[in-house]
Design an enzyme around this catalytic site. Structure first.
Site, PDB file in Angstrom:
ATOM      1  N   CYS A  45       0.856  -1.186   0.000  1.00 43.54           N
ATOM      2  CA  CYS A  45       0.000   0.000   0.000  1.00 43.54           C
ATOM      3  C   CYS A  45       0.897   1.243   0.000  1.00 43.54           C
ATOM      4  O   CYS A  45       2.031   1.221   0.462  1.00 43.54           O
ATOM      5  CB  CYS A  45      -0.897  -0.008   1.230  1.00 43.54           C
ATOM      6  SG  CYS A  45      -1.997   1.434   1.323  1.00 43.54           S
ATOM      7  N   ASP A  47       0.562   3.828   1.760  1.00 47.81           N
ATOM      8  CA  ASP A  47       0.589   4.440   3.099  1.00 47.81           C
ATOM      9  C   ASP A  47       2.030   4.723   3.542  1.00 47.81           C
ATOM     10  O   ASP A  47       2.898   3.857   3.431  1.00 47.81           O
ATOM     11  CB  ASP A  47      -0.101   3.481   4.090  1.00 47.81           C
ATOM     12  CG  ASP A  47      -0.356   4.126   5.426  1.00 47.81           C
ATOM     13  OD1 ASP A  47       0.617   4.553   6.083  1.00 47.81           O
ATOM     14  OD2 ASP A  47      -1.531   4.206   5.827  1.00 47.81           O
ATOM     15  N   ARG A  49       3.367   4.833   6.279  1.00 52.80           N
ATOM     16  CA  ARG A  49       3.875   4.166   7.483  1.00 52.80           C
ATOM     17  C   ARG A  49       4.328   2.732   7.252  1.00 52.80           C
ATOM     18  O   ARG A  49       4.782   2.074   8.182  1.00 52.80           O
ATOM     19  CB  ARG A  49       2.797   4.191   8.571  1.00 52.80           C
ATOM     20  CG  ARG A  49       2.379   5.586   8.967  1.00 52.80           C
ATOM     21  CD  ARG A  49       1.072   5.579   9.733  1.00 52.80           C
ATOM     22  NE  ARG A  49      -0.032   5.128   8.873  1.00 52.80           N
ATOM     23  CZ  ARG A  49      -1.281   4.963   9.294  1.00 52.80           C
ATOM     24  NH1 ARG A  49      -1.575   5.206  10.557  1.00 52.80           N
ATOM     25  NH2 ARG A  49      -2.232   4.564   8.465  1.00 52.80           N
ATOM     26  N   HIS A 101      -1.663  -4.015   5.097  1.00 54.54           N
ATOM     27  CA  HIS A 101      -1.388  -3.537   6.466  1.00 54.54           C
ATOM     28  C   HIS A 101      -2.694  -3.233   7.196  1.00 54.54           C
ATOM     29  O   HIS A 101      -3.644  -2.717   6.608  1.00 54.54           O
ATOM     30  CB  HIS A 101      -0.483  -2.298   6.445  1.00 54.54           C
ATOM     31  CG  HIS A 101      -1.141  -1.060   5.923  1.00 54.54           C
ATOM     32  ND1 HIS A 101      -1.605  -0.048   6.736  1.00 54.54           N
ATOM     33  CD2 HIS A 101      -1.443  -0.677   4.659  1.00 54.54           C
ATOM     34  CE1 HIS A 101      -2.140   0.901   5.992  1.00 54.54           C
ATOM     35  NE2 HIS A 101      -2.061   0.557   4.733  1.00 54.54           N
ATOM     36  N   CYS A 104      -5.638   0.034   7.261  1.00 47.77           N
ATOM     37  CA  CYS A 104      -5.459   0.626   5.927  1.00 47.77           C
ATOM     38  C   CYS A 104      -6.598   1.611   5.608  1.00 47.77           C
ATOM     39  O   CYS A 104      -7.776   1.251   5.640  1.00 47.77           O
ATOM     40  CB  CYS A 104      -5.417  -0.487   4.879  1.00 47.77           C
ATOM     41  SG  CYS A 104      -5.176   0.124   3.201  1.00 47.77           S
TER      42      CYS A 104
HETATM   43 CO    CO Z   1      -3.207   1.282   3.183  1.00 47.25          CO
END
Ligand code: CO
Length: 208
Positions: A45, A47, A49, A101, A104
């Site tokens: 993803c 993201d 993090r 993750h 999400c």
């Molecule tokens: Co995500």
């Protein structure tokens, strides 16, 4: 929490990093520039993090990475399909990791009822996973648990989508064995779960 407050700081961080690397390995960058032989393709993803290389301790050249919102394999997505094809046929990679993750935002948005504009078209890929598992998801009480379960289901669904691509099918026909892995990063603990190994009950997948 955020240690970098300006864009310029990234550039000065980079200079420091180069200096540190060269201290321990004088020819590191010369060697790096010679080519890559990554051992796995990872679809994660976007993201900020979840940085797979950092979390998995992968050095430069070790992971071939593609990221999009909610780590989706869409059959109309030439971008990922090209990455996949290049990974299998040119780089000769034989391991593919779908790396979801917990928590999400994309998965959360797909579960929500509100409209988010253009992104809804992309998240329609996740809507299919919701539909296929509507019964199970409807029995989960809290929103957080529902999101996290859908994260797992989505990883397995995307593995199945990968199996349906022309690239995967052609590889099979050519006798190329591709190992698929479904992993989920838990940012609240830092740990990565291997869905298959943890024996998490997911789809009735055909045998690999
Ligand atoms: Co995500």
């Amino acid at each position: 929490m955020c240690a970098v407050s300006s864009i310029d700081q990234f550039l000065s961080n980079n200079k420091n990093w180069v200096r540190e690397v060269l201290k321990t390995e004088q020819h590191y960058f010369e060697n790096l520039a010679k080519g890559q032989q990554p051992i796995a393709l990872l679809l994660g993803c976007s993201d900020s993090r979840v940085s797979p290389s950092k979390v998995l301790g992968a050095g430069l050249g070790e992971l071939f990475i593609h990221r999009n919102i909610a780590n989706v394999v869409a059959h109309s997505d030439l971008n990922f399909l090209s990455v996949f094809q290049y990974a299998i046929h040119v780089l000769k990679i034989r391991n593919v990791i779908i790396y979801g993750h917990y928590g999400c935002g994309g998965i959360q948005a797909a579960l929500g009822k509100q409209s988010n504009g253009l992104i809804d078209n992309w998240l329609a890929n996740v809507q299919d996973v919701i539909k296929c598992n509507a019964n199970e998801l409807s029995q989960i009480k809290t929103e957080e648990e529902k999101v996290n379960r859908l994260v797992e289901l989505n990883v397995m669904a995307q593995m199945e989508n990968l199996r349906q691509t022309s690239v995967f099918r052609q590889a099979l026909e050519e006798g190329i064995e591709i190992n698929l892995h479904g992993w989920v990063f838990d940012m609240s603990t830092g740990q990565v779960l291997n869905l298959k190994k943890e024996n998490i009950d997911v789809f009735n997948l055909p045998a690999e």
